[in-house]
Motif scaffolding. Structure first.
Motif, PDB file in Angstrom:
ATOM      1  N   PHE A 155       4.125   9.015   6.203  1.00 19.48           N
ATOM      2  CA  PHE A 155       2.922   8.528   6.439  1.00 19.48           C
ATOM      3  C   PHE A 155       2.879   7.892   6.983  1.00 19.48           C
ATOM      4  O   PHE A 155       3.435   7.332   7.539  1.00 19.48           O
TER       5      PHE A 155
ATOM      6  N   GLU B  51      -2.222   4.444   8.933  1.00 23.02           N
ATOM      7  CA  GLU B  51      -2.519   4.471   7.328  1.00 23.02           C
ATOM      8  C   GLU B  51      -3.069   3.875   6.128  1.00 23.02           C
ATOM      9  O   GLU B  51      -3.879   3.355   6.103  1.00 23.02           O
ATOM     10  N   LEU B  52      -1.219   4.006   5.988  1.00 20.28           N
ATOM     11  CA  LEU B  52      -1.488   2.673   5.179  1.00 20.28           C
ATOM     12  C   LEU B  52      -2.509   1.215   5.596  1.00 20.28           C
ATOM     13  O   LEU B  52      -2.582   1.040   4.128  1.00 20.28           O
TER      14      LEU B  52
ATOM     15  N   ARG C 159      -5.725   1.533   4.134  1.00 19.13           N
ATOM     16  CA  ARG C 159      -6.240   1.688   2.874  1.00 19.13           C
ATOM     17  C   ARG C 159      -5.581   0.415   2.200  1.00 19.13           C
ATOM     18  O   ARG C 159      -7.153   0.108   1.551  1.00 19.13           O
TER      19      ARG C 159
ATOM     20  N   ASP D 123      -5.396   5.155  -5.857  1.00 14.39           N
ATOM     21  CA  ASP D 123      -4.850   5.670  -4.297  1.00 14.39           C
ATOM     22  C   ASP D 123      -3.422   6.650  -4.236  1.00 14.39           C
ATOM     23  O   ASP D 123      -2.629   6.160  -4.940  1.00 14.39           O
TER      24      ASP D 123
ATOM     25  N   ILE E  80      -0.584   7.832  -0.928  1.00 18.06           N
ATOM     26  CA  ILE E  80      -0.201   8.201   0.354  1.00 18.06           C
ATOM     27  C   ILE E  80       0.958   9.311   0.466  1.00 18.06           C
ATOM     28  O   ILE E  80       2.280   8.723  -0.342  1.00 18.06           O
ATOM     29  N   LYS E  81       0.696  10.446   0.641  1.00 20.81           N
ATOM     30  CA  LYS E  81       1.996  10.903   1.096  1.00 20.81           C
ATOM     31  C   LYS E  81       3.206  10.936   1.574  1.00 20.81           C
ATOM     32  O   LYS E  81       3.162  10.531   2.530  1.00 20.81           O
TER      33      LYS E  81
END
Length: 222
Positions: free
Chosen positions: A103, A107-108, A111, A97, A99-100
């Motif tokens: 962030f 959301e992290l 995930r 995965d 993630i930018k």
């Protein structure tokens, strides 16, 4: 569940460690690539959060080195790199995965939960005569394959994963549809009618029962 954070920015590493520990995870931290690789190899971790730009070894180098001996532990890149090619490079190096930065912490966490679920979830879900082969995305009833749409498949899996518990329409619309605002939950009934028809569920002894005014519950028949 143990999470390894490989991040050289101390402020970000501390923020992630504190937040994830508050979520109930055990956390270990490395502030350079070499130390991160050592911990990934020497300790049993369940997921790795890996920065791209690191001292001593880059995130890409760390990822490739881990994958030489460990092909299953999920790796999530945390990085400001944002071009399509850079994303592809990270995935080709073995990451699961991407993630930018900057962030959302929420959301992290979501995930991370998804990757933990794929580690612990059985390959097959069952409810009565219904069998779902998750990896192959196949649904069978009494051994006969049934074709479901993507949304129907996700909804059926969600109900079976929560077997024995009432799933409210609000929970379903948030967790399956990923909608977190006022929305007509009546659309769920339309999908449930389609699922019941395709699976040929018996109304009198339905494996998935409607709780009027609330939602649905999946139960094994006694």
């Amino acid at each position: 569940m143990k999470i390894l954070i490989v991040e050289d920015e101390i402020g970000i590493a501390n923020f992630l460690q504190q937040g994830l520990e508050e979520e109930g995870y055990e956390v270990v931290v490395a502030n350079d690539g070499k130390k991160g690789l050592e911990l990934a190899i020497s300790q049993k971790v369940n997921i790795i959060l890996l920065d791209w730009i690191l001292p001593k070894m880059t995130g890409i180098e760390v990822c490739k080195s881990i994958r030489k001996t460990d092909t299953t532990t999920p790796i999530i890149f945390l990085t400001a790199k944002d071009t399509v090619q850079e994303t592809i490079d990270g995935l080709r190096a073995g990451a699961n995965d991407y993630i930018k930065k900057p962030f959302s912490f929420d959301e992290l966490v979501e995930r991370i939960k998804i990757h933990f679920r794929t580690q612990t979830e059985p390959e097959i879900l069952k409810l009565g005569a219904i069998e779902i082969q998750l990896a192959k995305h196949l649904v069978f009833v009494d051994g006969t394959e049934v074709n479901l749409t993507q949304r129907e498949f996700e909804l059926l899996c969600y109900l079976i994963r929560n077997k024995g518990n009432v799933c409210t329409r609000t929970q379903i619309i948030e967790d399956v549809w990923d909608i977190h605002f006022d929305y007509d939950t009546g659309v769920i009934d339309v999908f449930m009618n389609a699922i019941r028809k395709k699976l040929n569920l018996n109304k009198e002894e339905d494996l998935i029962k409607t709780i009027r005014g609330v939602g649905y519950i999946a139960n094994e028949l006694s």
